[in-house]
Design a protein around this motif. Structure first.
Motif, PDB file in Angstrom:
ATOM      1  N   UNK A 185       0.828  -1.211   0.000  1.00  0.00           N
ATOM      2  CA  UNK A 185       0.000   0.000   0.000  1.00  0.00           C
ATOM      3  C   UNK A 185       0.860   1.258   0.000  1.00  0.00           C
ATOM      4  N   UNK A 186       1.935   1.254   0.805  1.00  0.00           N
ATOM      5  CA  UNK A 186       2.843   2.409   0.834  1.00  0.00           C
ATOM      6  C   UNK A 186       3.468   2.641  -0.532  1.00  0.00           C
ATOM      7  N   UNK A 187       3.902   1.563  -1.160  1.00  0.00           N
ATOM      8  CA  UNK A 187       4.543   1.700  -2.471  1.00  0.00           C
ATOM      9  C   UNK A 187       3.549   2.185  -3.511  1.00  0.00           C
ATOM     10  N   UNK A 188       2.322   1.676  -3.454  1.00  0.00           N
ATOM     11  CA  UNK A 188       1.296   2.121  -4.406  1.00  0.00           C
ATOM     12  C   UNK A 188       1.029   3.609  -4.218  1.00  0.00           C
ATOM     13  N   UNK A 189       1.000   4.061  -2.974  1.00  0.00           N
ATOM     14  CA  UNK A 189       0.789   5.484  -2.705  1.00  0.00           C
ATOM     15  C   UNK A 189       1.950   6.316  -3.259  1.00  0.00           C
ATOM     16  N   UNK A 190       3.179   5.857  -3.040  1.00  0.00           N
ATOM     17  CA  UNK A 190       4.349   6.545  -3.599  1.00  0.00           C
ATOM     18  C   UNK A 190       4.272   6.603  -5.122  1.00  0.00           C
ATOM     19  N   UNK A 241      12.697  10.123 -17.711  1.00  0.00           N
ATOM     20  CA  UNK A 241      12.216  10.102 -16.333  1.00  0.00           C
ATOM     21  C   UNK A 241      11.110   9.039 -16.158  1.00  0.00           C
ATOM     22  N   UNK A 242      10.239   8.937 -17.145  1.00  0.00           N
ATOM     23  CA  UNK A 242       9.170   7.925 -17.101  1.00  0.00           C
ATOM     24  C   UNK A 242       9.766   6.528 -17.127  1.00  0.00           C
ATOM     25  N   UNK A 243      10.773   6.296 -17.967  1.00  0.00           N
ATOM     26  CA  UNK A 243      11.425   4.982 -18.026  1.00  0.00           C
ATOM     27  C   UNK A 243      12.094   4.625 -16.701  1.00  0.00           C
ATOM     28  N   UNK A 244      12.793   5.592 -16.122  1.00  0.00           N
ATOM     29  CA  UNK A 244      13.437   5.363 -14.829  1.00  0.00           C
ATOM     30  C   UNK A 244      12.378   5.061 -13.770  1.00  0.00           C
ATOM     31  N   UNK A 245      11.301   5.821 -13.791  1.00  0.00           N
ATOM     32  CA  UNK A 245      10.194   5.630 -12.859  1.00  0.00           C
ATOM     33  C   UNK A 245       9.621   4.210 -12.984  1.00  0.00           C
ATOM     34  N   UNK A 246       9.360   3.775 -14.207  1.00  0.00           N
ATOM     35  CA  UNK A 246       8.808   2.430 -14.432  1.00  0.00           C
ATOM     36  C   UNK A 246       9.775   1.338 -13.981  1.00  0.00           C
ATOM     37  N   UNK A 247      11.049   1.499 -14.288  1.00  0.00           N
ATOM     38  CA  UNK A 247      12.041   0.492 -13.884  1.00  0.00           C
ATOM     39  C   UNK A 247      12.177   0.399 -12.365  1.00  0.00           C
ATOM     40  N   UNK A 248      12.199   1.554 -11.710  1.00  0.00           N
ATOM     41  CA  UNK A 248      12.290   1.554 -10.249  1.00  0.00           C
ATOM     42  C   UNK A 248      11.072   0.880  -9.622  1.00  0.00           C
ATOM     43  N   UNK A 249       9.890   1.150 -10.173  1.00  0.00           N
ATOM     44  CA  UNK A 249       8.673   0.543  -9.636  1.00  0.00           C
ATOM     45  C   UNK A 249       8.687  -0.973  -9.810  1.00  0.00           C
ATOM     46  N   UNK A 250       9.135  -1.426 -10.965  1.00  0.00           N
ATOM     47  CA  UNK A 250       9.226  -2.875 -11.200  1.00  0.00           C
ATOM     48  C   UNK A 250      10.185  -3.520 -10.206  1.00  0.00           C
ATOM     49  N   UNK A 251      11.327  -2.860  -9.978  1.00  0.00           N
ATOM     50  CA  UNK A 251      12.311  -3.407  -9.033  1.00  0.00           C
ATOM     51  C   UNK A 251      11.741  -3.474  -7.626  1.00  0.00           C
ATOM     52  N   UNK A 252      11.068  -2.409  -7.195  1.00  0.00           N
ATOM     53  CA  UNK A 252      10.482  -2.385  -5.853  1.00  0.00           C
ATOM     54  C   UNK A 252       9.441  -3.489  -5.691  1.00  0.00           C
ATOM     55  N   UNK A 253       8.553  -3.600  -6.670  1.00  0.00           N
ATOM     56  CA  UNK A 253       7.487  -4.603  -6.576  1.00  0.00           C
ATOM     57  C   UNK A 253       8.054  -6.021  -6.642  1.00  0.00           C
ATOM     58  N   UNK A 254       9.068  -6.223  -7.486  1.00  0.00           N
ATOM     59  CA  UNK A 254       9.699  -7.546  -7.558  1.00  0.00           C
ATOM     60  C   UNK A 254      10.375  -7.901  -6.242  1.00  0.00           C
ATOM     61  N   UNK A 266       9.605  -6.818  -3.232  1.00  0.00           N
ATOM     62  CA  UNK A 266       8.567  -7.114  -2.239  1.00  0.00           C
ATOM     63  C   UNK A 266       8.005  -8.514  -2.460  1.00  0.00           C
ATOM     64  N   UNK A 267       7.733  -8.853  -3.712  1.00  0.00           N
ATOM     65  CA  UNK A 267       7.205 -10.183  -4.007  1.00  0.00           C
ATOM     66  C   UNK A 267       8.200 -11.277  -3.636  1.00  0.00           C
ATOM     67  N   UNK A 268       9.475 -11.043  -3.897  1.00  0.00           N
ATOM     68  CA  UNK A 268      10.497 -12.023  -3.526  1.00  0.00           C
ATOM     69  C   UNK A 268      10.594 -12.174  -2.009  1.00  0.00           C
ATOM     70  N   UNK A 269      10.573 -11.047  -1.300  1.00  0.00           N
ATOM     71  CA  UNK A 269      10.625 -11.089   0.166  1.00  0.00           C
ATOM     72  C   UNK A 269       9.403 -11.819   0.731  1.00  0.00           C
ATOM     73  N   UNK A 270       8.241 -11.547   0.147  1.00  0.00           N
ATOM     74  CA  UNK A 270       7.014 -12.204   0.592  1.00  0.00           C
ATOM     75  C   UNK A 270       7.100 -13.712   0.349  1.00  0.00           C
ATOM     76  N   UNK A 271       7.589 -14.105  -0.814  1.00  0.00           N
ATOM     77  CA  UNK A 271       7.739 -15.531  -1.127  1.00  0.00           C
ATOM     78  C   UNK A 271       8.707 -16.210  -0.164  1.00  0.00           C
ATOM     79  N   UNK A 272       9.819 -15.533   0.152  1.00  0.00           N
ATOM     80  CA  UNK A 272      10.779 -16.100   1.102  1.00  0.00           C
ATOM     81  C   UNK A 272      10.142 -16.281   2.478  1.00  0.00           C
ATOM     82  N   UNK A 273       9.379 -15.295   2.915  1.00  0.00           N
ATOM     83  CA  UNK A 273       8.723 -15.391   4.221  1.00  0.00           C
ATOM     84  C   UNK A 273       7.714 -16.527   4.230  1.00  0.00           C
TER      85      UNK A 273
END
Length: 173
Positions: free
Chosen positions: A52-57, A94-107, A109-116
């Motif tokens: 939720x925090x990341x989506x808000x950001x 700037x849009x490309x950097x924004x999209x890449x950063x978002x993909x990295x953040x979401x990936x 989080x998903x990896x951390x969630x899977x590990x947990x």
């Protein structure tokens, strides 16, 4: 004599093959255990908050980029073509950097969630093994692999109670 040996072998084979061994089989709904156990709920809630925090950001940054885009479009007739194209290219970058950063953040989080969840499930598997030994159960299947089964064979609630007792201080990485 050879006929007697043949008959003897046939009788032994028939006796050996007619013995049937019954196996104790049970099944458990592992998704229910993850979603309804206290530790499983903690994992899910933890990652929902982060998500939720990341989506808000992302929405805030997206709004800023859209504002820059509107400003740039409004300046189209004022700016020279080369200056306008330069600003458009900067905005695209700037849009490309924004999209890449978002993909990295979401990936991440998903990896951390899977590990947990994997760590949690490894502890649940230990509990399943102990439960199977105590109850003399030969096989415990996941309920997702079963089309129809007797409700008496469902050990989900028993496992859920044990999980809540044994895994109450699960550490999320």
């Amino acid at each position: 004599m050879i006929n007697h040996i043949k008959y003897f072998l046939i009788i032994i084979l028939l006796l050996l093959t007619t013995n049937s061994y019954s196996q104790n089989i049970a099944y458990a709904n592992l998704d229910k255990i993850v979603k309804n156990s206290t530790s499983g709920k903690k994992i899910i809630e933890h990652y929902q908050k982060i998500n939720s925090k990341i989506v808000l950001e992302i929405r805030n940054k997206e709004k800023n980029i859209k504002d820059k885009e509107r400003t740039l479009i409004s300046q189209k007739n004022i700016l020279e073509a080369t200056e306008y194209n330069k600003k458009v290219n900067l905005l695209k970058e700037e849009i490309n950097i924004f999209n890449n950063e978002n993909k990295k953040k979401l990936n991440k989080i998903n990896q951390d969630k899977e590990k947990s969840i994997q760590s949690f499930m490894s502890q649940v598997n230990k509990i399943l093994n102990d439960y199977a030994k105590k109850k003399n159960i030969d096989i415990i299947l996941s309920s997702q692999q079963i089309v129809i089964g007797k409700s008496e064979l469902d050990v989900t609630n028993d496992i859920l109670k044990i999980v809540n007792k044994k895994i109450n201080n699960f550490k999320i990485n």
